[in-house]
Design an enzyme around this catalytic site. Structure first.
Site, PDB file in Angstrom:
ATOM      1  N   GLY A 394      24.779  44.112 -23.900  1.00  0.00           N
ATOM      2  CA  GLY A 394      23.508  44.549 -23.360  1.00  0.00           C
ATOM      3  C   GLY A 394      23.472  46.045 -23.159  1.00  0.00           C
ATOM      4  N   PRO A 395      22.311  46.571 -22.822  1.00  0.00           N
ATOM      5  CG  PRO A 395      20.032  46.906 -22.782  1.00  0.00           C
ATOM      6  CD  PRO A 395      21.045  45.842 -22.647  1.00  0.00           C
ATOM      7  N   PRO A 396      23.261  49.789 -21.347  1.00  0.00           N
ATOM      8  CG  PRO A 396      23.893  51.936 -21.976  1.00  0.00           C
ATOM      9  CD  PRO A 396      22.960  50.832 -22.356  1.00  0.00           C
ATOM     10  N   GLY A 397      24.046  49.833 -17.845  1.00  0.00           N
ATOM     11  CA  GLY A 397      23.462  49.687 -16.520  1.00  0.00           C
ATOM     12  C   GLY A 397      22.888  48.334 -16.213  1.00  0.00           C
ATOM     13  N   GLY A 399      24.701  45.606 -15.539  1.00  0.00           N
ATOM     14  CA  GLY A 399      25.575  44.847 -14.635  1.00  0.00           C
ATOM     15  C   GLY A 399      26.683  44.083 -15.313  1.00  0.00           C
ATOM     16  CE  LYS A 400      27.326  46.085 -21.004  1.00  0.00           C
ATOM     17  NZ  LYS A 400      26.171  46.866 -20.556  1.00  0.00           N
ATOM     18  CB  SER A 717      11.478  45.997 -37.001  1.00  0.00           C
ATOM     19  OG  SER A 717      11.916  47.181 -36.385  1.00  0.00           O
ATOM     20  CE  LYS A 760      12.542  45.400 -32.568  1.00  0.00           C
ATOM     21  NZ  LYS A 760      12.357  44.971 -33.960  1.00  0.00           N
TER      22      LYS A 760
END
Length: 817
Positions: A394-397, A399-400, A717, A760
């Protein structure tokens, strides 16, 4: 005879004993040797008092004590002594019967002479009996108060002959060896056996002394023929001798090993004492002694223990000044400091785990559900469940990493983290071989030592940032670490000993999957972390971020408040992102400024209103990515996927007089340029359908630009977005400002599915888009989109560009209105 090598014994060591006996007896009987002497005969029947015994068979000419505990047997013995009646001792078929009946006794017993009787303190009667002769029961004459029976005594003869003498010598030879090997057999029994002249008596004495079963003893008693009885006893002796010789061989081997170890220990202790007495016990010797003691105490696997002991021996043989001494000591320190068999107990309370995960993280339902499922399966099948290899993407920040810490807390495991960002050397994972100067174990083994447990939760951060160069491929080295079929014997180059990683729960994190090699990706279970929508960020800020920052800045007791409208404005205008890192930084920025005012004694606000944000954070920074407010000609809004989550992307088209050239700007990749070519070809081919059939494309230059030119862009896309902007510019029809779209196009106008749909759509929701056009074949991916996001959007699935243009383009009357 004792102590001399018997020729018969020597011969028997090399001949199958059973075959020898049977063949010899048959030959002696059939050829020239005979057995002379009186045959066994039966005497006159007489009535006996019967004494049943549980697990004792009395043989003739043998004296032994009988312990009598049954009242009926007491009375029988007393009546026999008072009335001078003969006594017959018979064994029970089942020793556990308390009151045996006639059918529970064997038919053959032994007539005995009762000697001295003693009453023991516990009430048991002990009677010394001497066996006289065998007797076979004909019938029982009395059952109560004790058993009496009519029996026929059997009087044995004393057969003579060569065969009898041979058998007796064989039995004596075997018995002698058994007595020598078995310390439980008294030597007096062998001396007594040597003084017996008749074969029947010898067989009875040996059977009485040997440790054989009750059934085997009774079989000997029921064998009337002395020669046949002696033959059976010889077979028992042969079997017993085989067992005793094997036991003696095993005992000698064990004793030899023990003596070797004791001798080595004694010499080492003696050397240590001498060195200590002379004051020559140097630092190296003390270290060697300490290492040996640590190896003894440590619960090392066999391979690790053998390796450590071998290295200690090498160290002891080296002079203290040898350069390799430090290398070996460091190596042994690593072996002894690793957690080889130290485990923490997993907490299988599912409700507790769910509570911890919900308290520390908002949302992330898929990841939480997967962890709870793992705990449930471990609870039902603790020994069969393999440790999962999870990959949080997932994107940074989002909570991984922090979720990994919460999972470790929920399971009760230790948490260790290893950042793989920028790792390019394979030796960082597998370690260096000890032949190199400064060699060390790899970071996997180093982290396991830090964990201090063989089953921690091991987080491999930023696995998508691994690099490859001339020093090797670290991703390939991780294949063994992250494969449950192999990691039970992970081999570090420095240790060169298999280390068990199968009990470790590995969790990896990544921002994107495209840079992870397929072989490594196949070993991991992917769990996607979508970007947070506005409502989720609001809850995260209120539950976690604001309380944490207030405590960190000493404002917990001050009562600083952040109203909902203030948090929403920070989210929309100051922290446009998929995660919440910048949101927390903005909150921390406000808290710092308030804390400074309080520390300086100035007046500080207790409630941060939306109007105060420009004073604390400056002017808004994220106005660019908002959707267009008014309809525009030649400008369409597309949706793109980035590592930071989804984004809205504007596509601008400008027409100029020229020579039919197509210009593409905005750092577009090859795939995106090809999409622009396909869009232009379709727009030209259907010019009449869209109302610009009179346009001469040979005298027209077309410029397609995608803003934020410093950011590279690629992918198919944006095809429908480029076509919509082109048709809008050529037909002079504006594009609806509240519409965003995504999809790949073909030359026939079909709209093909794309990836990253969830991100998206979340981006469209953040940008206040009302309508989203997606490929019809992407409808299945809507299940991953949060429900609150879908409720605020009108999602329009299409399969042809005509549907896109019909919805997205306004006619002239709508534009003027």
């Amino acid at each position: 005879m004792k102590g001399q090598k018997n020729p018969i014994s020597h011969w028997l060591e090399n001949v199958e004993f059973d075959d020898f006996l049977f063949e010899t007896i048959s030959r002696f009987r059939e050829e020239r040797y005979t057995i002379s002497g009186p045959e066994p005969r039966e005497g006159e029947p007489q009535e006996y008092v019967v004494l049943p015994t549980r697990d004792v068979v009395v043989f003739p000419a043998v004296t032994l004590p009988l312990f009598i505990t049954r009242e009926s047997t007491h009375r029988a013995l007393e009546d026999a002594q008072e009335q001078n009646l003969p006594v017959l001792v018979v064994a029970q078929r089942a020793p556990d019967l308390e009151a045996p009946l006639p059918e529970d006794l064997y038919e053959m017993g032994t007539e005995v002479l009762i000697g001295r009787t003693l009453r023991l303190p516990d009430g048991t009667l002990s009677a010394f009996v001497e066996g006289l002769n065998r007797a076979r029961i004909v019938r029982f004459t009395q059952q109560r108060p004790y058993l009496r029976a009519l029996a026929i005594p059997i009087l044995e003869g004393n057969p003579q002959g060569v065969i009898v003498e041979a058998l007796m010598r064989v039995v004596l030879t075997l018995f002698e060896r058994c007595v020598q090997l078995n310390p439980n057999l008294p030597e007096d029994a062998y001396i007594a056996a040597m003084n017996i002249d008749d074969p029947g008596g010898l067989a009875d004495l040996v059977a009485h002394v040997l440790d054989i079963s009750l059934e085997e003893r009774q079989d000997i008693l029921e064998t009337i023929d002395p020669v046949e009885r002696l033959q059976k006893v010889s077979l028992f002796l042969g079997k017993e001798l085989d067992v005793l010789e094997l036991e003696n061989e095993i005992h000698a081997h064990v004793q030899q090993e023990m003596e070797k170890n004791q001798r080595e220990w004694f010499l080492r202790e003696q050397m240590r004492a001498i060195q200590a007495e002379l004051g020559e016990l140097d630092d190296l010797q003390r270290d060697i002694n300490e290492l040996r003691a640590q190896i003894e105490k440590a619960h090392l696997p066999p391979e690790a223990r053998e390796k450590a002991e071998r290295e200690v021996k090498r160290l002891a043989a080296m002079p203290a000044a040898a350069p390799e001494v430090a290398i070996i000591r460091t190596y042994l320190d690593w072996i002894l400091s690793l957690p080889w068999n130290e485990y923490t107990e997993d907490n299988m309370d599912i409700e507790r785990a769910a509570k911890i995960l919900d308290e520390e993280h908002y949302g992330l339902e898929k990841a939480k559900e997967r962890v709870l499922e793992h705990i449930a399966v471990r609870k039902l099948a603790p020994d069969k469940m393999r440790q999962p290899i999870l990959c949080f993407v997932g994107p940074p920040g989002t909570g991984k990493t922090s979720l990994g810490k919460s999972i470790a807390k929920a399971l009760g495991r230790k948490f260790v983290r290893l950042s793989l960002g920028g790792v390019r050397d394979e030796a960082e994972i597998r370690g260096h071989r000890r032949t190199y100067i400064g060699a060390m174990p790899g970071r996997i083994i180093q982290t396991m030592r830090t964990a201090g447990s063989s089953n921690p939760l091991f987080m491999l951060d930023e696995i998508d940032k691994l690099g490859v160069d001339f020093r090797g491929d670290p991703a390939a080295a991780l294949l063994e670490v992250l494969d449950p079929e192999q990691n039970h014997a992970f081999l570090d180059h420095y240790l060169d000993i298999p280390y068990d990683l199968s009990k470790v729960m590995f969790i990896t994190t990544a921002n994107t999957l495209y840079s992870i090699p397929p072989a490594l990706l196949d070993r991991m279970e992917i769990i996607e972390f979508p970007g947070y929508v506005e409502s989720e960020k609001l809850e995260i800020a209120r539950r976690f971020l604001i309380p944490r920052q207030l405590e960190a800045h000493g404002l917990s007791d001050y009562g600083l408040e952040f109203p909902k409208a203030t948090i929403l404005r920070i989210i929309r205008e100051y922290t446009y992102e998929a995660g919440v890192r910048n949101l927390e930084r903005a909150i921390a920025n406000i808290c710092r400024k308030v804390a400074r005012r309080i520390a300086e004694g100035k007046r500080a606000p207790k409630r941060i209103t939306p109007r105060m944000l420009e004073q604390f954070l400056g002017p808004p920074q994220n106005m660019y990515n908002e959707a267009e407010k008014e309809p525009q000609v030649g400008v369409a809004t597309g949706l793109s996927w980035t590592e930071g989550g989804g984004e809205i992307t504007l596509v601008e088209v400008m027409l100029m007089d020229g020579k039919g050239m197509l210009t593409l700007t905005g750092q577009l990749g090859e795939v995106m340029q090809e999409s622009a070519q396909a869009a232009l070809s379709y727009a030209r081919a259907h010019a009449a359908d869209f109302g610009y059939g009179d346009v001469d494309f040979d005298k027209l230059d077309i410029h397609i630009h995608v803003p934020e030119g410093a950011v590279p862009k690629d992918g198919p896309s944006a095809g429908v977005t480029m076509l919509t902007a082109l048709v809008s510019a050529l037909s002079k029809r504006p594009v609806r400002p509240d519409v965003a779209m995504t999809g790949e196009i073909t030359l026939r106008g079909r709209v093909l599915p794309v990836g990253g749909l969830k991100e998206k759509i979340v981006a469209a929701h953040r940008a206040n888009i009302r309508h989203v056009i997606i490929p019809k074949r992407n409808e299945k991916d809507l299940v991953d989109v949060p429900r609150r996001v879908r409720k605020g959007l009108d999602i329009i699935p299409v399969d042809h560009v005509d549907q896109v243009l019909a919805f997205a383009l306004l006619d002239a009357r709508e534009r003027d209105a």
